[in-house]
Design a protein around this motif. Structure first.
Motif, PDB file in Angstrom:
ATOM      1  N   PHE A  47       5.410   0.612 -12.650  1.00  0.00           N
ATOM      2  CA  PHE A  47       5.860   0.201 -11.326  1.00  0.00           C
ATOM      3  C   PHE A  47       4.856   0.636 -10.262  1.00  0.00           C
ATOM      4  CE2 PHE A  47       9.191   1.160 -14.349  1.00  0.00           C
ATOM      5  CZ  PHE A  47      10.143   0.032 -14.248  1.00  0.00           C
ATOM      6  N   TYR A  48       5.144  -0.215  -9.053  1.00  0.00           N
ATOM      7  CA  TYR A  48       4.492   0.419  -8.011  1.00  0.00           C
ATOM      8  C   TYR A  48       5.168   0.824  -7.110  1.00  0.00           C
ATOM      9  CZ  TYR A  48       1.669   0.332  -3.609  1.00  0.00           C
ATOM     10  OH  TYR A  48       0.802   0.649  -2.676  1.00  0.00           O
ATOM     11  N   GLN A  49       5.248   2.118  -6.371  1.00  0.00           N
ATOM     12  CA  GLN A  49       6.200   2.688  -5.534  1.00  0.00           C
ATOM     13  C   GLN A  49       5.245   3.090  -4.438  1.00  0.00           C
ATOM     14  OE1 GLN A  49       9.598   4.745  -6.988  1.00  0.00           O
ATOM     15  NE2 GLN A  49       8.463   6.658  -6.321  1.00  0.00           N
ATOM     16  N   ASP A  50       5.758   2.911  -3.285  1.00  0.00           N
ATOM     17  CA  ASP A  50       5.298   3.865  -1.932  1.00  0.00           C
ATOM     18  C   ASP A  50       6.067   3.771  -0.723  1.00  0.00           C
ATOM     19  OD1 ASP A  50       3.591   4.966   0.063  1.00  0.00           O
ATOM     20  OD2 ASP A  50       1.849   3.535  -0.342  1.00  0.00           O
ATOM     21  N   PHE A  51       6.864   4.737  -0.781  1.00  0.00           N
ATOM     22  CA  PHE A  51       8.140   4.749   0.414  1.00  0.00           C
ATOM     23  C   PHE A  51       7.374   4.391   1.822  1.00  0.00           C
ATOM     24  CE2 PHE A  51       9.423   7.580  -2.833  1.00  0.00           C
ATOM     25  CZ  PHE A  51      10.635   7.143  -2.983  1.00  0.00           C
ATOM     26  N   SER A  52       6.222   4.922   2.032  1.00  0.00           N
ATOM     27  CA  SER A  52       5.461   4.717   3.644  1.00  0.00           C
ATOM     28  C   SER A  52       5.296   3.060   3.913  1.00  0.00           C
ATOM     29  CB  SER A  52       4.598   5.631   3.873  1.00  0.00           C
ATOM     30  OG  SER A  52       3.550   5.483   3.071  1.00  0.00           O
ATOM     31  N   GLU A  53       4.786   2.504   2.550  1.00  0.00           N
ATOM     32  CA  GLU A  53       4.346   1.131   2.938  1.00  0.00           C
ATOM     33  C   GLU A  53       5.402   0.099   2.570  1.00  0.00           C
ATOM     34  OE1 GLU A  53       1.128  -1.485   0.787  1.00  0.00           O
ATOM     35  OE2 GLU A  53       1.173   0.265   0.149  1.00  0.00           O
TER      36      GLU A  53
END
Length: 331
Positions: free
Chosen positions: A132-138
């Motif tokens: 998975f791809y996970q990036d809260f800020s983006e």
């Protein structure tokens, strides 16, 4: 006597400056006086080089003839409508192809820009790659990042609690051989609930905050409510259910106090999971109400997602073709 013979008291001689020979010679030409030009006269005269005038010819005017209006026949109207529909269909197909091409370009661009899956964070030498791809800020809006991160921390805390539950059940199994069922079930709960909780309620709420999806919100509420019920059952600690809850921990006190203390610590962890899950469920629900999501939007998103899925389309087409073939063969 002087040479003056004129009488200074007599009338002076009138002198006409225009009778000067130089002036009369310059002004005298062979062209007659130019007549006054009247632009409103019926005929306009043209002057030749020799001085003669020629009347200008006026263009002959003809009365305007109106063309009779021809109404199109019904066949012509139908043909024009069909041609218009075909043209619109071709335009829609061209736009659909353009949108599909742009989507493929965006996907390839995203793959080429290095936006690769980054979760779980595994070493590059590890044979299994991130899924998975996970990036809260983006990907998550700023007003939802805090709650989304808290849901992620709750999932990690839940995984740690399940692992400690396995250790507590193992300790209980070492003192009481009859508690092997609890130890086996604790391993099963750890294997099942760790990935399923991530896929069934954390990822849906992450997608819901990311894309403001009503369907993801409803899916999260349904699954997470069941998870809250499981947290409460684990906190209670019914014997022979594989959970080191309060009932199971208190029942071990007469036989082994150390094991009971360990099980009570795990029961406290389950209690924290239950309380946090209820609080976060209310926080997500309040944010969901502010987003304007509804059950109708969830149904629409589900129907659009299913109908536009290529796998579903191919399966439906193959089922329809097989049914048609069976009908023809039966006839």
């Amino acid at each position: 006597m002087s040479g003056f013979v004129n009488n200074p008291f007599s009338d002076p001689v009138e002198v006409n400056p225009f009778q000067d020979p130089a002036v009369t010679q310059a002004t005298s030409t062979g062209i007659d006086r130019i007549e006054e030009f009247n632009p409103f006269a019926e005929e306009t005269l043209a002057v030749n080089q020799d001085g003669t005038t020629i009347p200008a010819t006026t263009p002959s005017s003809q009365p305007a003839v109106l063309q009779p209006s021809v109404e199109p026949s019904p066949q012509t109207t139908v043909a024009a409508a069909q041609a218009n529909l075909l043209r619109q269909q071709e335009e829609l197909e061209r736009k659909a192809a353009d949108l599909e091409r742009r989507e493929q370009e965006l996907q390839s661009r995203g793959a080429s820009t290095g936006k690769e899956n980054n979760w779980p964070p595994l070493p590059k030498s590890f044979p299994i790659k991130p899924c998975f791809y996970q990036d809260f800020s983006e990907e998550i809006p700023l007003e939802y990042q805090r709650v989304c991160k808290m849901m992620y921390y709750l999932w990690m805390f839940h995984c740690v609690t399940l692992f400690l539950n396995v250790l507590a059940c193992l300790a209980y199994f070492t003192t009481n051989s009859a508690s092997g069922v609890d130890f086996g079930l604790s391993i099963l709960w750890f294997i099942i609930f760790t990935p399923c909780s991530f896929l069934c309620w954390y990822r849906p709420v992450y997608k819901a905050f990311k894309s403001d999806s009503s369907f993801s919100f409803f899916f999260f509420f349904f699954v997470f409510f069941c998870q809250v019920v499981v947290f409460i059952i684990q906190t209670v600690g019914i014997p022979k259910w594989g959970n080191s809850g309060w009932i199971a921990a208190i029942s071990v006190i007469p036989t082994n106090v150390a094991v009971a203390v360990v099980m009570m610590v795990v029961a406290g962890f389950f209690t924290v999971c239950s309380v946090l899950s209820v609080i976060l469920l209310k926080m997500v629900h309040s944010m969901y109400r502010r987003t304007g999501a509804s059950f109708q939007k969830a149904q629409q998103e589900f129907s659009q997602g299913v109908l536009t899925n290529r796998t579903f389309q191919s399966a439906a087409a193959s089922a329809a073709s097989s049914a048609a073939q069976g009908t023809f063969q039966g006839n």
